[in-house]
Scaffold this motif. Sequence first.
Motif, mmCIF file in Angstrom:
data_model
loop_
_atom_site.group_PDB
_atom_site.id
_atom_site.type_symbol
_atom_site.label_atom_id
_atom_site.label_comp_id
_atom_site.label_asym_id
_atom_site.label_seq_id
_atom_site.Cartn_x
_atom_site.Cartn_y
_atom_site.Cartn_z
ATOM 1 N N ILE A 26 0.851 -1.196 0.000
ATOM 2 C CA ILE A 26 0.000 0.000 0.000
ATOM 3 C C ILE A 26 0.882 1.241 0.000
ATOM 4 O O ILE A 26 1.833 1.328 0.779
ATOM 5 C CB ILE A 26 -0.958 0.007 1.208
ATOM 6 C CG1 ILE A 26 -1.906 -1.203 1.133
ATOM 7 C CG2 ILE A 26 -1.755 1.310 1.272
ATOM 8 C CD1 ILE A 26 -2.809 -1.374 2.338
ATOM 9 N N GLY A 28 0.862 5.446 0.405
ATOM 10 C CA GLY A 28 0.038 6.529 0.926
ATOM 11 C C GLY A 28 0.792 7.406 1.908
ATOM 12 O O GLY A 28 1.994 7.240 2.109
ATOM 13 N N ASN A 30 -0.251 7.722 5.178
ATOM 14 C CA ASN A 30 -0.388 7.146 6.511
ATOM 15 C C ASN A 30 0.901 6.412 6.898
ATOM 16 O O ASN A 30 1.411 5.617 6.110
ATOM 17 C CB ASN A 30 -1.582 6.172 6.514
ATOM 18 C CG ASN A 30 -2.038 5.824 7.908
ATOM 19 O OD1 ASN A 30 -1.264 5.845 8.861
ATOM 20 N ND2 ASN A 30 -3.301 5.493 8.029
ATOM 21 N N THR A 32 1.317 3.888 8.521
ATOM 22 C CA THR A 32 1.140 2.433 8.544
ATOM 23 C C THR A 32 1.206 1.810 7.144
ATOM 24 O O THR A 32 1.168 0.598 7.024
ATOM 25 C CB THR A 32 -0.211 2.052 9.186
ATOM 26 O OG1 THR A 32 -1.264 2.621 8.415
ATOM 27 C CG2 THR A 32 -0.288 2.549 10.618
ATOM 28 N N THR A 33 1.310 2.623 6.090
ATOM 29 C CA THR A 33 1.395 2.062 4.741
ATOM 30 C C THR A 33 2.783 1.461 4.510
ATOM 31 O O THR A 33 3.743 1.805 5.193
ATOM 32 C CB THR A 33 1.101 3.132 3.661
ATOM 33 O OG1 THR A 33 2.011 4.222 3.829
ATOM 34 C CG2 THR A 33 -0.330 3.631 3.731
ATOM 35 N N THR A 36 5.430 4.920 2.590
ATOM 36 C CA THR A 36 4.860 6.158 3.131
ATOM 37 C C THR A 36 5.505 7.345 2.441
ATOM 38 O O THR A 36 6.738 7.450 2.403
ATOM 39 C CB THR A 36 5.085 6.228 4.652
ATOM 40 O OG1 THR A 36 4.543 5.051 5.255
ATOM 41 C CG2 THR A 36 4.415 7.456 5.241
ATOM 42 N N ARG A 44 -4.302 9.150 2.452
ATOM 43 C CA ARG A 44 -3.674 8.339 3.514
ATOM 44 C C ARG A 44 -3.363 6.928 3.020
ATOM 45 O O ARG A 44 -2.305 6.387 3.282
ATOM 46 C CB ARG A 44 -4.590 8.270 4.737
ATOM 47 C CG ARG A 44 -4.712 9.580 5.450
ATOM 48 C CD ARG A 44 -5.525 9.399 6.733
ATOM 49 N NE ARG A 44 -6.259 10.578 7.127
ATOM 50 C CZ ARG A 44 -5.709 11.695 7.558
ATOM 51 N NH1 ARG A 44 -4.416 11.794 7.620
ATOM 52 N NH2 ARG A 44 -6.451 12.720 7.907
ATOM 53 N N GLU A 45 -4.329 6.304 2.362
ATOM 54 C CA GLU A 45 -4.107 5.016 1.682
ATOM 55 C C GLU A 45 -4.528 5.237 0.246
ATOM 56 O O GLU A 45 -5.704 5.213 -0.087
ATOM 57 C CB GLU A 45 -4.894 3.898 2.358
ATOM 58 C CG GLU A 45 -4.353 3.571 3.729
ATOM 59 C CD GLU A 45 -4.928 2.303 4.331
ATOM 60 O OE1 GLU A 45 -5.865 1.717 3.741
ATOM 61 O OE2 GLU A 45 -4.443 1.901 5.404
ATOM 62 N N HIS A 46 -3.554 5.486 -0.613
ATOM 63 C CA HIS A 46 -3.817 6.007 -1.952
ATOM 64 C C HIS A 46 -3.961 4.908 -3.007
ATOM 65 O O HIS A 46 -4.901 4.904 -3.789
ATOM 66 C CB HIS A 46 -2.679 6.959 -2.353
ATOM 67 C CG HIS A 46 -2.986 7.782 -3.547
ATOM 68 N ND1 HIS A 46 -3.313 9.120 -3.456
ATOM 69 C CD2 HIS A 46 -3.028 7.477 -4.857
ATOM 70 C CE1 HIS A 46 -3.546 9.587 -4.667
ATOM 71 N NE2 HIS A 46 -3.384 8.610 -5.529
ATOM 72 N N LEU A 48 -2.637 0.606 -4.235
ATOM 73 C CA LEU A 48 -2.197 -0.725 -3.845
ATOM 74 C C LEU A 48 -1.531 -1.379 -5.049
ATOM 75 O O LEU A 48 -2.055 -1.309 -6.160
ATOM 76 C CB LEU A 48 -3.436 -1.526 -3.428
ATOM 77 C CG LEU A 48 -3.311 -3.012 -3.187
ATOM 78 C CD1 LEU A 48 -2.573 -3.263 -1.886
ATOM 79 C CD2 LEU A 48 -4.699 -3.629 -3.111
ATOM 80 N N LEU A 63 -7.111 3.279 -4.581
ATOM 81 C CA LEU A 63 -7.974 2.993 -3.428
ATOM 82 C C LEU A 63 -8.960 4.146 -3.192
ATOM 83 O O LEU A 63 -9.054 4.677 -2.097
ATOM 84 C CB LEU A 63 -7.113 2.740 -2.183
ATOM 85 C CG LEU A 63 -6.186 1.529 -2.263
ATOM 86 C CD1 LEU A 63 -5.289 1.449 -1.042
ATOM 87 C CD2 LEU A 63 -6.984 0.246 -2.433
ATOM 88 N N SER A 65 -8.827 7.169 -4.095
ATOM 89 C CA SER A 65 -8.102 8.352 -3.632
ATOM 90 C C SER A 65 -8.752 9.622 -4.167
ATOM 91 O O SER A 65 -9.460 9.601 -5.175
ATOM 92 C CB SER A 65 -6.646 8.284 -4.100
ATOM 93 O OG SER A 65 -6.589 8.359 -5.514
#
Length: 102
Positions: A26, A28, A30, A32-33, A36, A44-46, A48, A63, A65
């Motif tokens: 992923i 993005g 965020n 957590t991606t 990043t 944030r999660e753009h 995949l 995703l 976006s």
Amino acid sequence: MANGRLEIMNGGFEGMAYDLNEEEVILGRNPTTNITLLDEGISREHALVLFDEDVPGYVIEDLASTNGTKLNGKRVRSALLAEGDQIQIGQTVFRFFLIKDD
């Protein structure tokens, strides 16, 4: 078998490369991606990138976006990646490579 790699082609992180060694990667803003990016034009999660065994090959999926995902200059929802393709999310441009296993 070949593994995919994304390399940033512009901006302050030009030349940074990311191996696609997870089933799904992923991209993005965020933290957590998997990849990043500090780019205000990126969700944030753009997007995949995943390996699709049915094709077989790597596929990019947007995703939902805000600003979309472009492949070789055209906005895409989902597309199969080929060697040398350019992916743009926000202001960040990546080039997709295949790395052959010996």
